[in-house]
Structure formats: C-alpha cells, structure tokens
Write a protein that holds these residues in place. Structure first.
Motif, PDB file in Angstrom:
ATOM      1  N   VAL A 155       0.850  -1.192   0.000  1.00  0.00           N
ATOM      2  CA  VAL A 155       0.000   0.000   0.000  1.00  0.00           C
ATOM      3  C   VAL A 155       0.888   1.245   0.000  1.00  0.00           C
ATOM      4  CG1 VAL A 155      -1.913   1.199   1.087  1.00  0.00           C
ATOM      5  CG2 VAL A 155      -1.707  -1.285   1.343  1.00  0.00           C
ATOM      6  N   ILE A 156       0.605   2.161  -0.917  1.00  0.00           N
ATOM      7  CA  ILE A 156       1.358   3.414  -1.029  1.00  0.00           C
ATOM      8  C   ILE A 156       0.440   4.568  -0.626  1.00  0.00           C
ATOM      9  CG2 ILE A 156       2.727   4.898  -2.534  1.00  0.00           C
ATOM     10  CD1 ILE A 156       3.035   2.499  -4.432  1.00  0.00           C
ATOM     11  N   PRO A 157       0.640   5.177   0.537  1.00  0.00           N
ATOM     12  CA  PRO A 157      -0.186   6.328   0.912  1.00  0.00           C
ATOM     13  C   PRO A 157       0.274   7.583   0.173  1.00  0.00           C
ATOM     14  CG  PRO A 157       1.425   5.894   2.626  1.00  0.00           C
ATOM     15  CD  PRO A 157       1.614   4.827   1.586  1.00  0.00           C
ATOM     16  N   PRO A 206       0.147  -7.707  -4.661  1.00  0.00           N
ATOM     17  CA  PRO A 206      -0.626  -6.657  -5.319  1.00  0.00           C
ATOM     18  C   PRO A 206      -0.290  -5.292  -4.727  1.00  0.00           C
ATOM     19  CG  PRO A 206      -2.034  -8.464  -4.617  1.00  0.00           C
ATOM     20  CD  PRO A 206      -0.703  -8.707  -4.004  1.00  0.00           C
ATOM     21  N   VAL A 207      -0.455  -4.241  -5.537  1.00  0.00           N
ATOM     22  CA  VAL A 207      -0.123  -2.884  -5.104  1.00  0.00           C
ATOM     23  C   VAL A 207      -1.359  -2.003  -5.242  1.00  0.00           C
ATOM     24  CG1 VAL A 207       1.411  -0.908  -5.407  1.00  0.00           C
ATOM     25  CG2 VAL A 207       2.228  -3.219  -5.968  1.00  0.00           C
ATOM     26  N   ILE A 208      -1.676  -1.269  -4.181  1.00  0.00           N
ATOM     27  CA  ILE A 208      -2.737  -0.274  -4.249  1.00  0.00           C
ATOM     28  C   ILE A 208      -2.210   1.050  -3.718  1.00  0.00           C
ATOM     29  CG2 ILE A 208      -4.562  -2.007  -4.014  1.00  0.00           C
ATOM     30  CD1 ILE A 208      -4.945  -1.056  -1.110  1.00  0.00           C
ATOM     31  N   VAL A 209      -2.820   2.129  -4.161  1.00  0.00           N
ATOM     32  CA  VAL A 209      -2.477   3.460  -3.665  1.00  0.00           C
ATOM     33  C   VAL A 209      -3.603   3.941  -2.769  1.00  0.00           C
ATOM     34  CG1 VAL A 209      -2.064   5.872  -4.299  1.00  0.00           C
ATOM     35  CG2 VAL A 209      -1.022   4.026  -5.635  1.00  0.00           C
ATOM     36  N   ALA A 210      -3.247   4.338  -1.551  1.00  0.00           N
ATOM     37  CA  ALA A 210      -4.209   4.895  -0.597  1.00  0.00           C
ATOM     38  C   ALA A 210      -4.190   6.408  -0.779  1.00  0.00           C
ATOM     39  CB  ALA A 210      -3.836   4.512   0.822  1.00  0.00           C
ATOM     40  N   ALA A 211      -5.161   6.928  -1.526  1.00  0.00           N
ATOM     41  CA  ALA A 211      -5.134   8.319  -1.958  1.00  0.00           C
ATOM     42  C   ALA A 211      -5.941   9.220  -1.039  1.00  0.00           C
ATOM     43  CB  ALA A 211      -5.667   8.422  -3.388  1.00  0.00           C
ATOM     44  N   GLY A 212      -5.405  10.401  -0.797  1.00  0.00           N
ATOM     45  CA  GLY A 212      -6.133  11.395  -0.031  1.00  0.00           C
ATOM     46  C   GLY A 212      -6.839  12.408  -0.903  1.00  0.00           C
ATOM     47  N   ASP A 213      -6.682  12.283  -2.243  1.00  0.00           N
ATOM     48  CA  ASP A 213      -7.252  13.250  -3.170  1.00  0.00           C
ATOM     49  C   ASP A 213      -7.713  12.537  -4.438  1.00  0.00           C
ATOM     50  OD1 ASP A 213      -6.185  15.989  -1.847  1.00  0.00           O
ATOM     51  OD2 ASP A 213      -4.569  14.504  -1.831  1.00  0.00           O
ATOM     52  N   THR A 228      -9.369   7.681   0.324  1.00  0.00           N
ATOM     53  CA  THR A 228      -9.467   7.678   1.786  1.00  0.00           C
ATOM     54  C   THR A 228      -9.764   9.092   2.277  1.00  0.00           C
ATOM     55  OG1 THR A 228      -7.072   8.023   2.030  1.00  0.00           O
ATOM     56  CG2 THR A 228      -7.861   5.744   1.998  1.00  0.00           C
ATOM     57  N   ASP A 229     -10.190   9.185   3.513  1.00  0.00           N
ATOM     58  CA  ASP A 229     -10.530  10.476   4.112  1.00  0.00           C
ATOM     59  C   ASP A 229      -9.316  11.405   4.063  1.00  0.00           C
ATOM     60  OD1 ASP A 229     -11.182  12.618   5.743  1.00  0.00           O
ATOM     61  OD2 ASP A 229     -12.021  11.408   7.337  1.00  0.00           O
ATOM     62  N   PRO A 230      -9.425  12.567   3.412  1.00  0.00           N
ATOM     63  CA  PRO A 230      -8.268  13.469   3.327  1.00  0.00           C
ATOM     64  C   PRO A 230      -7.807  14.006   4.672  1.00  0.00           C
ATOM     65  CG  PRO A 230     -10.244  14.521   2.446  1.00  0.00           C
ATOM     66  CD  PRO A 230     -10.588  13.082   2.679  1.00  0.00           C
ATOM     67  N   ASP A 231      -8.656  13.897   5.691  1.00  0.00           N
ATOM     68  CA  ASP A 231      -8.302  14.435   7.006  1.00  0.00           C
ATOM     69  C   ASP A 231      -7.647  13.417   7.931  1.00  0.00           C
ATOM     70  OD1 ASP A 231      -9.313  16.981   6.388  1.00  0.00           O
ATOM     71  OD2 ASP A 231     -11.347  16.368   6.921  1.00  0.00           O
ATOM     72  N   LEU A 232      -7.336  12.234   7.442  1.00  0.00           N
ATOM     73  CA  LEU A 232      -6.648  11.242   8.278  1.00  0.00           C
ATOM     74  C   LEU A 232      -5.307  11.804   8.742  1.00  0.00           C
ATOM     75  CD1 LEU A 232      -7.454   7.949   6.329  1.00  0.00           C
ATOM     76  CD2 LEU A 232      -8.236   8.564   8.619  1.00  0.00           C
ATOM     77  N   PRO A 233      -4.905  11.521   9.990  1.00  0.00           N
ATOM     78  CA  PRO A 233      -3.739  12.203  10.556  1.00  0.00           C
ATOM     79  C   PRO A 233      -2.381  11.734  10.046  1.00  0.00           C
ATOM     80  CG  PRO A 233      -4.678  10.681  12.152  1.00  0.00           C
ATOM     81  CD  PRO A 233      -5.629  10.714  10.993  1.00  0.00           C
ATOM     82  N   SER A 234      -2.294  10.524   9.476  1.00  0.00           N
ATOM     83  CA  SER A 234      -0.972  10.032   9.081  1.00  0.00           C
ATOM     84  C   SER A 234      -1.076   9.070   7.914  1.00  0.00           C
ATOM     85  CB  SER A 234      -0.291   9.319  10.258  1.00  0.00           C
ATOM     86  OG  SER A 234      -0.911   8.057  10.489  1.00  0.00           O
ATOM     87  N   GLY A 235       0.091   8.782   7.319  1.00  0.00           N
ATOM     88  CA  GLY A 235       0.132   7.802   6.251  1.00  0.00           C
ATOM     89  C   GLY A 235      -0.274   6.420   6.718  1.00  0.00           C
ATOM     90  N   VAL A 251      -0.038  -9.639   5.628  1.00  0.00           N
ATOM     91  CA  VAL A 251       1.116  -8.738   5.742  1.00  0.00           C
ATOM     92  C   VAL A 251       0.860  -7.513   4.859  1.00  0.00           C
ATOM     93  CG1 VAL A 251       3.548  -8.423   5.133  1.00  0.00           C
ATOM     94  CG2 VAL A 251       2.827 -10.479   6.351  1.00  0.00           C
ATOM     95  N   ILE A 252       1.032  -6.344   5.436  1.00  0.00           N
ATOM     96  CA  ILE A 252       0.841  -5.087   4.725  1.00  0.00           C
ATOM     97  C   ILE A 252       2.191  -4.376   4.634  1.00  0.00           C
ATOM     98  CG2 ILE A 252      -0.471  -2.948   4.596  1.00  0.00           C
ATOM     99  CD1 ILE A 252      -2.178  -5.570   4.656  1.00  0.00           C
ATOM    100  N   ILE A 253       2.613  -4.068   3.430  1.00  0.00           N
ATOM    101  CA  ILE A 253       3.882  -3.368   3.225  1.00  0.00           C
ATOM    102  C   ILE A 253       3.578  -1.921   2.864  1.00  0.00           C
ATOM    103  CG2 ILE A 253       6.064  -3.310   1.977  1.00  0.00           C
ATOM    104  CD1 ILE A 253       5.627  -6.281   1.331  1.00  0.00           C
ATOM    105  N   ASN A 254       4.031  -1.015   3.707  1.00  0.00           N
ATOM    106  CA  ASN A 254       3.798   0.419   3.525  1.00  0.00           C
ATOM    107  C   ASN A 254       5.007   1.021   2.807  1.00  0.00           C
ATOM    108  OD1 ASN A 254       3.539   3.203   3.817  1.00  0.00           O
ATOM    109  ND2 ASN A 254       2.932   3.130   5.956  1.00  0.00           N
ATOM    110  N   VAL A 255       4.798   1.458   1.573  1.00  0.00           N
ATOM    111  CA  VAL A 255       5.857   2.063   0.757  1.00  0.00           C
ATOM    112  C   VAL A 255       5.542   3.536   0.570  1.00  0.00           C
ATOM    113  CG1 VAL A 255       7.009   2.058  -1.487  1.00  0.00           C
ATOM    114  CG2 VAL A 255       6.324  -0.106  -0.434  1.00  0.00           C
ATOM    115  N   GLN A 256       6.501   4.396   0.836  1.00  0.00           N
ATOM    116  CA  GLN A 256       6.275   5.831   0.714  1.00  0.00           C
ATOM    117  C   GLN A 256       5.985   6.223  -0.738  1.00  0.00           C
ATOM    118  OE1 GLN A 256       9.329   8.281   2.558  1.00  0.00           O
ATOM    119  NE2 GLN A 256       9.710   6.713   4.095  1.00  0.00           N
ATOM    120  N   GLY A 257       5.158   7.241  -0.884  1.00  0.00           N
ATOM    121  CA  GLY A 257       4.772   7.702  -2.209  1.00  0.00           C
ATOM    122  C   GLY A 257       5.683   8.750  -2.800  1.00  0.00           C
ATOM    123  N   ASP A 258       6.870   8.951  -2.194  1.00  0.00           N
ATOM    124  CA  ASP A 258       7.808   9.938  -2.746  1.00  0.00           C
ATOM    125  C   ASP A 258       9.178   9.309  -3.021  1.00  0.00           C
ATOM    126  OD1 ASP A 258       8.654   9.561  -0.159  1.00  0.00           O
ATOM    127  OD2 ASP A 258       8.521  11.665   0.449  1.00  0.00           O
TER     128      ASP A 258
END
Length: 243
Positions: free
Chosen positions: A6-8, A44-51, A68-75, A94-101
């Motif tokens: 998941v890429i926030p 599989p790869v998904i993007v957790a989007a705030g916009d 996802t809710d744009p007001d969530l406090p963190s990635g 297992v959830i792998i959190n990969v940065q979006g930058d």
C-alpha cells in the motif's frame, strides 16, 4: 506470507505542493512509485489516496487506488483505511507500507523490508542502511536505528530509533529507511493507539509501536533511496529515470 503493498499519497505538502503529480520521465511521480512497487513482485499494489486527482492519475495508468478520508492524521492511518476497504475479508496478512515519494526506489528494498516478518515473533519490519557520509551521523534529519548485526546476519532487532547520534562508541551507525512491513493485526493495533510520549518528542511514529511493546526488526540494505521533498530532489529523480 500473503502480502499487500500500500502506497499512501496526498497532495498537501509544505515543501513541494502537489508532488505526487509531478512529472518524472513522462509519468506522475506516484505512478513511478507504483511501478517500482510492482517490480518488487511482493504482492498486489494499491495506492491509498487522499485526493481524487491521485485516484484519477493511478487509474489512468491501469493501477488501483482507494480514496481515503483526506483528514486522516498520518500515512499509516491512510494505509489501514485502504486495507479495510480493499480487503475486508482479511485475505492479506502482511501489509507493506511504501512511501509515495520514492520514484527511484530499488524494488529489492521492498522485498528486503518484508523479510524479517518470516520470524513469527516480529510484529513490524523495516530497513536500514549503514551511514557512510560523516555529516549524516550528526544530522537530526537522518533518523538512526539503534541496533547491531551479528556477524554474517543482515537482520537485527531494532531497540529504538532516534534523531540523535547513536549508539555511542566505535562502530557503524545505521540510517533508518521509512518503509514498513506490518502483520495485519499489528497495523490495526498501531493505528488504534494514541501517539506515544517519545513519538511526540522525537517526531518518530515508529516509537509508538516500541513504547507499546511491539517488536520491530530491520533488514540491512546497501543504499538509502532518494526521497523527493524539494525541487532539487525532483530534478535528481528526473535525471535518474531519464537515464
């Protein structure tokens, strides 16, 4: 392990606004990150989007994005919200959190990040690289992992993380790379807890898990990926991927 990457991502950024949509070698940066994650073959790869604009960019290039809710406090909160929406049955453990930058990220680092979770005692996994630049040792923007690798091993338990120069004495220092692998239940627990006291003091989210008694192990990799936070970083990434 049955892994989901998941890429926030969100557009709000104080230093480089709208950076997920910045063009790098003909593609939005978030799409380049998606491709690096797909190249790791770790699930599989998904993007957790705030916009919505991020959702549109990902879907235009054949990817999967969850709004996802744009007001969530963190990635991390954004990642968990996307996991619940995408996989309510709990297929992925297992959830792998990969940065979006990280558009130039070596896909091997994603594989390495998840490897410590092969030990059933580990709740969360991450990655580190040995610090080779002397000025990074005292730079508070370079987060250090407090750990030691037994000879011949490339995985070690992280005792803590700090912006200070640590540990003291002769020996290597390790730069913490902000990718994480979570057991699904560990991520659920993590986002349900309030910020920890040390987390708030050091501004390091992973300290919340350690304060709660969760175990974090780290895999040693060779290089620190280029994070895009400034226009200068963006130009470096463009040069890398143009080549």
């Amino acid at each position: 392990m049955n892994s989901l990457i998941v890429i926030p991502s969100r557009l709000a950024s104080t230093r480089l606004p709208n950076k997920p949509l910045a063009d790098i070698a003909g593609l939005p940066m978030i799409v380049q990150c998606l491709k690096r994650a797909e190249e790791s073959n770790s699930g599989p790869v998904i993007v957790a989007a705030g916009d919505q604009e991020i959702v549109d960019a990902i879907e235009a290039h054949g990817g999967t994005a969850i709004m996802t809710d744009p007001d969530l406090p963190s990635g991390s909160d954004r990642v968990w919200a996307a996991v619940e929406a995408y996989d309510p049955e709990g297929k992925y453990d297992v959830i792998i959190n990969v940065q979006g930058d990280l558009p130039t990220l070596d896909p091997h680092v994603i594989e390495a990040t998840a490897e410590p979770l092969k030990d059933a005692a580990v709740d969360i996994s991450t990655a580190v690289a040995e610090i080779t630049e002397e000025e990074e040792k005292t730079n508070p923007n370079v987060v250090k992992a407090y750990l030691a690798f037994q000879q011949g091993n490339h995985i070690a338990r992280a005792l803590t993380f700090t912006r200070a120069t640590a540990p003291f004495g002769e020996g290597p220092l390790y730069h913490h790379i902000g990718l994480y692998g979570y057991r699904r239940e560990a991520l659920k627990q993590f986002v349900s807890m309030p910020p920890g006291l040390l987390e708030q003091r050091e501004k390091l989210e992973q300290l919340r898990a350690l304060e709660a008694g969760m175990r974090i192990d780290a895999a040693l990799v060779k290089t620190v990926p280029l994070g895009v936070d400034t226009l200068e970083d963006l130009e470096k990434a463009r040069q890398v991927l143009a080549g």
